[in-house]
Design a protein around this motif. Structure first.
Motif, PDB file in Angstrom:
ATOM      1  N   LEU A   1     -10.519   1.198   0.923  1.00 51.21           N
ATOM      2  CA  LEU A   1     -10.277   0.704  -0.398  1.00 51.21           C
ATOM      3  C   LEU A   1      -8.734   0.525  -0.437  1.00 51.21           C
ATOM      4  N   PRO A   2      -7.804   1.108   0.229  1.00 55.48           N
ATOM      5  CA  PRO A   2      -6.510   0.786  -0.052  1.00 55.48           C
ATOM      6  C   PRO A   2      -6.513  -0.807   0.406  1.00 55.48           C
ATOM      7  N   ARG A   3      -6.921  -1.456   1.120  1.00 54.27           N
ATOM      8  CA  ARG A   3      -6.756  -2.685   1.280  1.00 54.27           C
ATOM      9  C   ARG A   3      -7.159  -3.576  -0.082  1.00 54.27           C
TER      10      ARG A   3
ATOM     11  N   ALA B   1      -3.858  -5.832  -6.681  1.00 55.81           N
ATOM     12  CA  ALA B   1      -2.534  -5.841  -7.471  1.00 55.81           C
ATOM     13  C   ALA B   1      -1.956  -7.199  -7.244  1.00 55.81           C
ATOM     14  N   LEU B   2      -2.184  -7.612  -6.153  1.00 57.79           N
ATOM     15  CA  LEU B   2      -1.587  -9.098  -5.960  1.00 57.79           C
ATOM     16  C   LEU B   2      -2.647 -10.089  -6.597  1.00 57.79           C
TER      17      LEU B   2
ATOM     18  N   ASP C   1       1.785 -14.824  -9.150  1.00 54.29           N
ATOM     19  CA  ASP C   1       3.314 -15.226  -8.475  1.00 54.29           C
ATOM     20  C   ASP C   1       3.636 -14.464  -7.261  1.00 54.29           C
ATOM     21  N   GLY C   2       2.907 -13.078  -7.048  1.00 53.87           N
ATOM     22  CA  GLY C   2       3.222 -12.339  -5.951  1.00 53.87           C
ATOM     23  C   GLY C   2       4.107 -11.191  -6.207  1.00 53.87           C
ATOM     24  N   MET C   3       4.384 -10.594  -5.491  1.00 57.68           N
ATOM     25  CA  MET C   3       5.254  -9.307  -5.502  1.00 57.68           C
ATOM     26  C   MET C   3       6.062  -8.816  -4.472  1.00 57.68           C
ATOM     27  N   ARG C   4       7.368  -8.369  -4.632  1.00 60.56           N
ATOM     28  CA  ARG C   4       8.031  -7.819  -3.700  1.00 60.56           C
ATOM     29  C   ARG C   4       7.618  -6.326  -3.344  1.00 60.56           C
TER      30      ARG C   4
ATOM     31  N   ALA D   1       3.366  -0.352  -8.037  1.00 61.25           N
ATOM     32  CA  ALA D   1       2.149  -0.831  -8.731  1.00 61.25           C
ATOM     33  C   ALA D   1       1.183   0.415  -8.146  1.00 61.25           C
ATOM     34  N   LEU D   2       0.936   0.254  -6.731  1.00 61.69           N
ATOM     35  CA  LEU D   2       0.098   1.195  -6.238  1.00 61.69           C
ATOM     36  C   LEU D   2       0.215   2.742  -6.234  1.00 61.69           C
TER      37      LEU D   2
END
Length: 165
Positions: free
Chosen positions: A54-56, A62-63, A68-71, A78-79
């Motif tokens: 589930l974490p994966r 989220a991505l 455009d992606g995230m740092r 976000a998580l």
């Protein structure tokens, strides 16, 4: 929903709680019980159906929402987990070709993480299955019941957010 501040009847001894306080405590315990049960079901289904976690799924979700992606710090935020919790998952997804790291201009230490085309396709397929599982787990709720539950939980969330700002 009335979010009054009173949790104890002033005429009651200090060690006793009011009916509303007891009702709120029972509501909290029920939210925890249901949340844990549903999360456990989804974890098991993810493991059995996809050999995954589930974490994966959460990282990819989220991505997927942030094309455009995230740092890494944004992703962790976000998580609502630490950078360390996300790093291992991101590393494995990069190795599998599901994610790519893109360096940030003017910041050698930072990179943007985003889904690859294969990652988007993989996630989209899993997301449809996941949505079906969630729908089944909530199948006893009508659309109006689901909307009411969302309204109630948002009220509680926003009330508590206001207290932390």
């Amino acid at each position: 929903m009335n979010m009054d501040k009173t949790v104890r009847d002033p005429d009651m001894p200090p060690n006793e709680t009011s009916d509303i306080s007891k009702a709120r405590l029972r509501a909290w315990l029920q939210v925890l019980r249901v949340s844990r049960k549903i999360e456990g079901e989804l974890r098991e289904k993810m493991r059995l159906e996809f050999g995954s976690t589930l974490p994966r799924f959460d990282v990819m979700a989220a991505l997927y929402r942030s094309r455009d992606g995230m740092r890494m710090s944004e992703l962790s935020s976000a998580l609502m987990v630490s950078n360390g919790n996300v790093t291992g998952i991101v590393d494995r997804l990069v190795t599998e070709g599901m994610l790519v790291r893109v360096p940030v201009e003017n910041d050698r230490r930072a990179s943007i993480v985003r889904l690859t085309e294969a990652g988007e396709k993989d996630f989209a397929e899993r997301a449809l299955v996941h949505e079906g599982w969630v729908s089944e787990l909530f199948s006893d709720l009508s659309a109006s019941d689901a909307d009411a539950l969302i309204r109630i939980l948002r009220t509680v969330y926003h009330h508590n957010e206001a207290h932390h700002d």
